[in-house]
Motif scaffolding. Structure first.
Motif, PDB file in Angstrom:
ATOM      1  N   GLN A   7      49.494  15.083  55.443  1.00 17.90           N
ATOM      2  CA  GLN A   7      50.930  15.358  55.358  1.00 17.90           C
ATOM      3  C   GLN A   7      51.660  14.044  55.138  1.00 17.90           C
ATOM      4  O   GLN A   7      51.208  12.985  55.578  1.00 17.90           O
ATOM      5  CB  GLN A   7      51.430  16.017  56.641  1.00 17.90           C
ATOM      6  CG  GLN A   7      50.874  17.402  56.872  1.00 17.90           C
ATOM      7  CD  GLN A   7      51.489  18.074  58.085  1.00 17.90           C
ATOM      8  OE1 GLN A   7      52.623  17.810  58.456  1.00 17.90           O
ATOM      9  NE2 GLN A   7      50.743  18.967  58.699  1.00 17.90           N
ATOM     10  N   GLY A   8      52.794  14.130  54.475  1.00 21.09           N
ATOM     11  CA  GLY A   8      53.631  12.950  54.260  1.00 21.09           C
ATOM     12  C   GLY A   8      52.937  11.854  53.468  1.00 21.09           C
ATOM     13  O   GLY A   8      53.131  10.675  53.744  1.00 21.09           O
ATOM     14  N   THR A   9      52.164  12.255  52.472  1.00 16.93           N
ATOM     15  CA  THR A   9      51.392  11.283  51.705  1.00 16.93           C
ATOM     16  C   THR A   9      52.252  10.613  50.638  1.00 16.93           C
ATOM     17  O   THR A   9      53.007  11.273  49.937  1.00 16.93           O
ATOM     18  CB  THR A   9      50.184  11.974  51.045  1.00 16.93           C
ATOM     19  OG1 THR A   9      49.394  12.568  52.080  1.00 16.93           O
ATOM     20  CG2 THR A   9      49.341  11.003  50.262  1.00 16.93           C
ATOM     21  N   ASN A  10      52.111   9.300  50.544  1.00 14.77           N
ATOM     22  CA  ASN A  10      52.745   8.544  49.467  1.00 14.77           C
ATOM     23  C   ASN A  10      51.705   7.576  48.904  1.00 14.77           C
ATOM     24  O   ASN A  10      50.507   7.736  49.167  1.00 14.77           O
ATOM     25  CB  ASN A  10      54.025   7.835  49.953  1.00 14.77           C
ATOM     26  CG  ASN A  10      53.759   6.791  51.017  1.00 14.77           C
ATOM     27  OD1 ASN A  10      52.718   6.139  51.058  1.00 14.77           O
ATOM     28  ND2 ASN A  10      54.725   6.607  51.907  1.00 14.77           N
ATOM     29  N   ALA A  11      52.119   6.574  48.187  1.00 16.45           N
ATOM     30  CA  ALA A  11      51.185   5.666  47.518  1.00 16.45           C
ATOM     31  C   ALA A  11      50.336   4.846  48.487  1.00 16.45           C
ATOM     32  O   ALA A  11      49.231   4.437  48.139  1.00 16.45           O
ATOM     33  CB  ALA A  11      51.944   4.727  46.586  1.00 16.45           C
ATOM     34  N   SER A  14      49.365   8.305  54.543  1.00  9.50           N
ATOM     35  CA  SER A  14      49.758   9.661  54.933  1.00  9.50           C
ATOM     36  C   SER A  14      50.303   9.547  56.348  1.00  9.50           C
ATOM     37  O   SER A  14      49.772   8.787  57.159  1.00  9.50           O
ATOM     38  CB  SER A  14      48.551  10.606  54.921  1.00  9.50           C
ATOM     39  OG  SER A  14      48.075  10.787  53.607  1.00  9.50           O
ATOM     40  N   THR A  15      51.358  10.284  56.655  1.00 13.43           N
ATOM     41  CA  THR A  15      51.904  10.205  58.007  1.00 13.43           C
ATOM     42  C   THR A  15      50.985  10.876  59.016  1.00 13.43           C
ATOM     43  O   THR A  15      51.010  10.531  60.192  1.00 13.43           O
ATOM     44  CB  THR A  15      53.318  10.799  58.090  1.00 13.43           C
ATOM     45  OG1 THR A  15      53.283  12.150  57.617  1.00 13.43           O
ATOM     46  CG2 THR A  15      54.307   9.980  57.262  1.00 13.43           C
ATOM     47  N   SER A  16      50.168  11.834  58.539  1.00 16.69           N
ATOM     48  CA  SER A  16      49.151  12.432  59.408  1.00 16.69           C
ATOM     49  C   SER A  16      47.979  12.914  58.561  1.00 16.69           C
ATOM     50  O   SER A  16      48.152  13.269  57.399  1.00 16.69           O
ATOM     51  CB  SER A  16      49.715  13.590  60.234  1.00 16.69           C
ATOM     52  OG  SER A  16      50.033  14.690  59.406  1.00 16.69           O
ATOM     53  N   VAL A  17      46.811  12.883  59.203  1.00 17.66           N
ATOM     54  CA  VAL A  17      45.593  13.385  58.572  1.00 17.66           C
ATOM     55  C   VAL A  17      44.863  14.223  59.622  1.00 17.66           C
ATOM     56  O   VAL A  17      44.694  13.779  60.764  1.00 17.66           O
ATOM     57  CB  VAL A  17      44.672  12.239  58.094  1.00 17.66           C
ATOM     58  CG1 VAL A  17      43.371  12.791  57.534  1.00 17.66           C
ATOM     59  CG2 VAL A  17      45.387  11.371  57.062  1.00 17.66           C
ATOM     60  N   GLU A  18      44.462  15.443  59.226  1.00 12.21           N
ATOM     61  CA  GLU A  18      43.710  16.316  60.134  1.00 12.21           C
ATOM     62  C   GLU A  18      42.336  16.558  59.538  1.00 12.21           C
ATOM     63  O   GLU A  18      42.188  16.847  58.352  1.00 12.21           O
ATOM     64  CB  GLU A  18      44.441  17.644  60.320  1.00 12.21           C
ATOM     65  CG  GLU A  18      43.814  18.542  61.377  1.00 12.21           C
ATOM     66  CD  GLU A  18      42.776  19.509  60.829  1.00 12.21           C
ATOM     67  OE1 GLU A  18      41.757  19.751  61.514  1.00 12.21           O
ATOM     68  OE2 GLU A  18      42.967  20.010  59.712  1.00 12.21           O
ATOM     69  N   ALA A  26      49.842   8.192  61.581  1.00 11.92           N
ATOM     70  CA  ALA A  26      50.116   6.814  61.179  1.00 11.92           C
ATOM     71  C   ALA A  26      50.966   6.168  62.264  1.00 11.92           C
ATOM     72  O   ALA A  26      51.545   6.842  63.123  1.00 11.92           O
ATOM     73  CB  ALA A  26      50.858   6.809  59.846  1.00 11.92           C
ATOM     74  N   GLY A  27      51.075   4.851  62.213  1.00 10.56           N
ATOM     75  CA  GLY A  27      51.969   4.162  63.135  1.00 10.56           C
ATOM     76  C   GLY A  27      53.390   4.651  62.928  1.00 10.56           C
ATOM     77  O   GLY A  27      53.857   4.754  61.795  1.00 10.56           O
ATOM     78  N   ILE A  28      54.047   4.994  64.023  1.00  9.66           N
ATOM     79  CA  ILE A  28      55.398   5.559  63.954  1.00  9.66           C
ATOM     80  C   ILE A  28      56.390   4.554  64.528  1.00  9.66           C
ATOM     81  O   ILE A  28      56.166   3.986  65.602  1.00  9.66           O
ATOM     82  CB  ILE A  28      55.464   6.901  64.701  1.00  9.66           C
ATOM     83  CG1 ILE A  28      54.548   7.919  63.999  1.00  9.66           C
ATOM     84  CG2 ILE A  28      56.900   7.411  64.793  1.00  9.66           C
ATOM     85  CD1 ILE A  28      54.509   9.283  64.624  1.00  9.66           C
ATOM     86  N   THR A  29      57.471   4.358  63.801  1.00 10.56           N
ATOM     87  CA  THR A  29      58.532   3.444  64.227  1.00 10.56           C
ATOM     88  C   THR A  29      59.859   4.195  64.262  1.00 10.56           C
ATOM     89  O   THR A  29      59.995   5.287  63.721  1.00 10.56           O
ATOM     90  CB  THR A  29      58.651   2.249  63.248  1.00 10.56           C
ATOM     91  OG1 THR A  29      58.890   2.753  61.932  1.00 10.56           O
ATOM     92  CG2 THR A  29      57.399   1.391  63.270  1.00 10.56           C
ATOM     93  N   VAL A 112      48.837   7.357  67.319  1.00 15.46           N
ATOM     94  CA  VAL A 112      48.017   8.165  68.224  1.00 15.46           C
ATOM     95  C   VAL A 112      47.025   9.009  67.447  1.00 15.46           C
ATOM     96  O   VAL A 112      47.223   9.315  66.266  1.00 15.46           O
ATOM     97  CB  VAL A 112      48.872   9.088  69.136  1.00 15.46           C
ATOM     98  CG1 VAL A 112      49.828   8.286  70.002  1.00 15.46           C
ATOM     99  CG2 VAL A 112      49.601  10.145  68.337  1.00 15.46           C
ATOM    100  N   THR A 113      45.979   9.401  68.154  1.00 14.69           N
ATOM    101  CA  THR A 113      45.007  10.390  67.678  1.00 14.69           C
ATOM    102  C   THR A 113      44.971  11.479  68.734  1.00 14.69           C
ATOM    103  O   THR A 113      44.952  11.203  69.932  1.00 14.69           O
ATOM    104  CB  THR A 113      43.609   9.774  67.521  1.00 14.69           C
ATOM    105  OG1 THR A 113      43.683   8.702  66.595  1.00 14.69           O
ATOM    106  CG2 THR A 113      42.608  10.809  67.041  1.00 14.69           C
TER     107      THR A 113
END
Length: 116
Positions: A7-11, A14-18, A26-29, A112-113
């Motif tokens: 989800q939220g994949t760009n170049a 990805s913001t998340s991978v399942e 991904a690291g969230i800020t 996180v995972t």
């Protein structure tokens, strides 16, 4: 072959991978970089809650957390929000380190995972 959901994949990320019922965020800020460490931490934790929910899980299923703080002296203030946010008895394996951030206004980044 097992399915990988992104989800939220760009170049660059990805913001998340399942994969196999494991959810990697991904690291969230924080978005509002005018906030202090507590304000940024609260925003990041809310974003983690939303990202986990979007992936069919929640903070009770956390496995690991990596936390980067701009100033290690802010660790205590960050933990004042982190600790009550955690589900009782469900603390993940965790590391917390001081790091230079891509944008110097970022004070905390959390990755996180979790499992489903």
């Amino acid at each position: 072959m097992s399915k990988i959901t992104r989800q939220g994949t760009n170049a660059i990320l990805s913001t998340s991978v399942e994969y196999h019922n494991f959810v990697y965020l991904a690291g969230i800020t924080a978005d509002d970089l005018s906030k202090d460490i507590k304000g940024q931490t609260a925003e990041v934790l809310a974003k983690i809650d939303a990202a986990l929910e979007a992936n069919g899980t929640d903070k009770t299923r956390l496995l690991t957390a990596t936390i980067w703080v701009k100033h290690i002296a802010d660790r205590g203030a960050m933990n004042e929000l982190w600790t009550p946010w955690l589900a009782p008895g469900a603390a993940p394996a965790r590391a917390c380190v001081e790091a230079n951030m891509a944008d110097p206004r970022h004070l905390v980044e959390i990755m996180v995972t979790a499992c489903r």
